[in-house]
Design an enzyme around this catalytic site. Structure first.
Site, PDB file in Angstrom:
ATOM      1  N   HIS A 161      10.634  -2.830  -8.113  1.00  0.00           N
ATOM      2  CA  HIS A 161       9.946  -2.889  -6.812  1.00  0.00           C
ATOM      3  C   HIS A 161      10.901  -3.048  -5.633  1.00  0.00           C
ATOM      4  CE1 HIS A 161       5.735  -3.717  -5.057  1.00  0.00           C
ATOM      5  NE2 HIS A 161       6.510  -3.230  -4.127  1.00  0.00           N
ATOM      6  N   ASP A 172      -0.631   5.068  -6.624  1.00  0.00           N
ATOM      7  CA  ASP A 172       0.514   4.153  -6.605  1.00  0.00           C
ATOM      8  C   ASP A 172       0.027   2.703  -6.567  1.00  0.00           C
ATOM      9  OD1 ASP A 172       3.569   3.933  -6.052  1.00  0.00           O
ATOM     10  OD2 ASP A 172       2.613   2.543  -4.654  1.00  0.00           O
ATOM     11  N   LYS A 208       4.964  -0.957 -10.679  1.00  0.00           N
ATOM     12  CA  LYS A 208       6.297  -1.485 -10.357  1.00  0.00           C
ATOM     13  C   LYS A 208       6.524  -2.874 -10.942  1.00  0.00           C
ATOM     14  CE  LYS A 208       5.632   0.855  -5.949  1.00  0.00           C
ATOM     15  NZ  LYS A 208       4.222   0.594  -5.634  1.00  0.00           N
ATOM     16  N   TYR A 268       0.690  -6.172  -6.364  1.00  0.00           N
ATOM     17  CA  TYR A 268      -0.491  -5.874  -5.538  1.00  0.00           C
ATOM     18  C   TYR A 268      -1.738  -6.570  -6.098  1.00  0.00           C
ATOM     19  CZ  TYR A 268       2.251  -1.810  -3.810  1.00  0.00           C
ATOM     20  OH  TYR A 268       3.213  -0.974  -3.291  1.00  0.00           O
TER      21      TYR A 268
END
Ligand code: A2P
Length: 281
Positions: free
Chosen positions: A111, A48, A78, A53
């Site tokens: 997200h 994931d 996402k 990120y």
């Protein structure tokens, strides 16, 4: 570690490994590559990530370098939460695909229903609009499943009202003491799979005395109890660690907690705010 072979079947028939490896807060490129490579080497087949990120490139490289057939790895990314315009969503998807360097994603999620700097803002119109872009991405085959993250019942109802393809997944913050029954029940009723990020509450519940007591009774680590709890609640945990031995430990959860222990854990509240019986500052 057979739990890593357990799968959910999404409503469209796609199989998703129950336990995934979470990469939130692994921002250093080398660390993200190493951690993802360790997870794949020890048998995780579900990774994931998210554009926000900042590690999609490392995750993609680890997947490509693993030597594992692409079809055997389930990769989620996402759309950044602040993007609520369909053209921007499509452009962001292209950026993700170029960065991650894979032909397809297994799952692509919105997200959050609102931008992180404005949590709770009503973005219903924007979410409805970008969902159309998500449906187009799904139809193109470049994302094998689509879904949402951090959506509550009201946010989901907005998407379900008038969509042609309903979400397959809702990824939420879920751990012992933060079980969000309302949205979990709603998703169950709609056949939307729920995955759990921060199953260890980013480490904040690992000293909780009641959870420690259960772990001692089970002869397991506290982290293993936290992850097993999520599985026994019917969700897919996405534990994160940068350390190979913990990555392994977090997947070694082939044990069963008794219904008495599950009930005890079900009754805990605000576990991430209490340490050794004291309010956190
Ligand atoms: P580290 O990356 O140094 O291992 P969550 O999955 O809820 O986001 O929790 C992640 C946090 O918990 C990270 O700080 C991680 O630290 C820590 N962590 C992950 N696995 C374990 C474990 N098995 N034992 C103790 N701490 C862990």
């Amino acid at each position: 570690m057979t739990v890593l072979q357990d799968e959910f079947t999404l409503w469209n028939g796609l199989r998703m490994p129950k336990v995934g490896f979470g990469t939130w807060q692994i921002t250093d490129a080398a660390e993200a590559y190493e951690a993802t490579s360790s997870a794949l080497a020890c048998g995780y087949r579900h990774i994931d990530t998210a554009r926000v990120y900042g590690n999609e490139d490392s995750v993609g490289r680890a997947v490509r370098d693993s030597g594992i057939p692409r079809s055997e790895i389930f990769v989620t990314s996402k759309l950044p939460a602040e993007i609520k315009d369909p053209d921007e969503a499509l452009a962001s998807f292209e950026t993700t695909m170029a960065t991650i360097g894979l032909e397809h994603l297994d799952c692509y999620l919105i997200h959050a229903p609102w931008p992180w700097h404005d949590i709770g803002r009503d973005c219903s119109a924007g979410n409805k609009a970008i969902w159309k872009a998500f449906e187009a991405i799904y139809r193109s085959g470049r994302a094998k499943a689509i879904g949402v993250s951090n959506f509550n019942v009201r946010d989901l109802a907005v998407i379900l009202d008038g969509c042609s393809i309903k979400p397959m997944v809702n990824q939420i913050r879920f751990f012992i003491g933060n079980t969000q029954e309302e949205v979990v029940d709603f998703c169950r009723g709609e056949d939307i799979r729920v995955t759990a990020y921060s199953p260890l509450a980013t480490g904040k519940i690992l000293q909780h005395p009641d959870i420690v007591a259960v772990a001692q009774r089970c002869g397991k680590s506290v982290a293993q109890v936290c992850i097993r709890y999520v599985i026994q609640k019917g969700l897919g945990p996405l534990p994160k660690s940068t350390r190979a031995e913990r990555i392994r430990e977090n997947a070694d959860v082939d044990f069963e907690m008794t219904s008495a222990d599950m009930s005890l854990l079900d009754r805990l509240n605000d576990t991430d705010k209490v340490h050794h019986g004291q309010e956190a500052t």
